[in-house]
Write a protein that holds these residues in place. Structure first.
Motif: not given
Length: 288
Positions: A89-104
């Motif tokens: 719901s916010d940019e900070q959370t997306r930034n935190r999840v981004a590496p996980e999505l990138a790795e996938a």
């Protein structure tokens, strides 16, 4: 250089007598609106990116068959990671999840998308390692680019990430070598060659730089120089299959047929890949 790249280059030698294929080719198909629709392994070629909300560029070509497909497990992990990112719901959370999505994405061999999300994470966090991951992903995507335009685009993205790495660590020769190779696909290839020579000056035994300089010498039909590079490479690493193969090619092209035959035979003993063996046999047939 990947094994499929070797085989494509071999085919080029056999058919037209020149080496011209850099970087290697893969397909990126973008016109898919739902990852769930492509969960069949055969439906997702390596290097492909789904419609994830940013523009990768559509690519198509005959190289699709040459590449592996993502497994159902990889696609499931990717679906899960994307849902998690999209629900943030916010940019900070997306930034935190981004590496996980990138790795996938990287695990599913969708390297342009992996680079995109690693870049988001790197810009948010900073740090040499973060930018290196983004650069590596973009570089991998660059090596699979199907068009010159796409190669230029992805090469520029890789360089921008590696520049952040080299700013903090100028001695990262792997990053410097990759930057050099992205310049080969531009209108200023000599800049790439200069960087590769700088790498060799810093580390005369650098396998990656030796290999790439050898390939570039072959592309310009300087087989004597190529043989020198590959001879050095295999002296540093006698188990280097690609280096041994290209040394054999270089020797064959400079008229040293018996030495070339011996090395081609050695290559067959170094790899159990049936496609590579068939290509070596085809080249041996030309020498007999």
């Amino acid at each position: 250089m990947k094994r499929n790249q070797i085989l494509i280059v071999v085919a080029a030698i056999v058919l037209v007598g020149v080496l011209f294929f850099l970087p290697k080719v893969v397909v990126n198909e973008e016109d898919k609106s739902n990852l769930a629709k492509s969960e069949s392994p055969a439906a997702t070629p390596e290097g492909h990116s789904e419609d994830d909300g940013h523009d990768h560029g559509a690519e198509a070509g005959a190289a699709t068959e040459a590449h592996m497909t993502a497994s159902p497990e990889q696609l499931l992990a990717l679906t899960t990671a994307r849902a998690k990112y999209n629900k943030a719901s916010d940019e900070q959370t997306r930034n935190r999840v981004a590496p996980e999505l990138a790795e996938a994405y990287a695990n599913a061999a969708k390297y342009d998308s992996a680079g995109y999300y690693y870049e988001i994470a790197a810009n948010a966090r900073g740090g040499e390692k973060s930018y290196k991951r983004a650069g590596d992903a973009y570089y991998e995507a660059f090596t699979f680019a199907a068009t010159q335009e796409r190669a230029s685009e992805l090469g520029a993205k890789a360089r921008s990430m590696y520049e952040q790495v080299l700013k903090n660590n100028p001695t990262d020769l792997d990053a410097k070598t990759n930057v050099a190779m992205t310049y080969i696909a531009t209108t200023n290839p000599m800049q790439g060659i200069t960087l590769l020579r700088e790498v060799i000056a810093s580390d005369p035994n650098n396998e990656k730089a030796l290999f790439n300089l050898g390939i570039l010498s072959m592309q310009s039909n300087q087989y004597d120089k190529a043989a020198e590079r590959f001879q050095k490479l295999v002296s540093v690493n006698p188990a280097h299959v690609e280096g041994t193969f290209y040394l054999a090619v270089s020797l064959a092209e400079t008229g040293q047929k018996e030495d070339a035959k011996a090395l081609f035979t050695k290559v067959k003993g170094m790899s159990s890949d049936p496609a590579l063996t068939a290509s070596v046999d085809e080249y041996l047939a030309r020498l007999n």
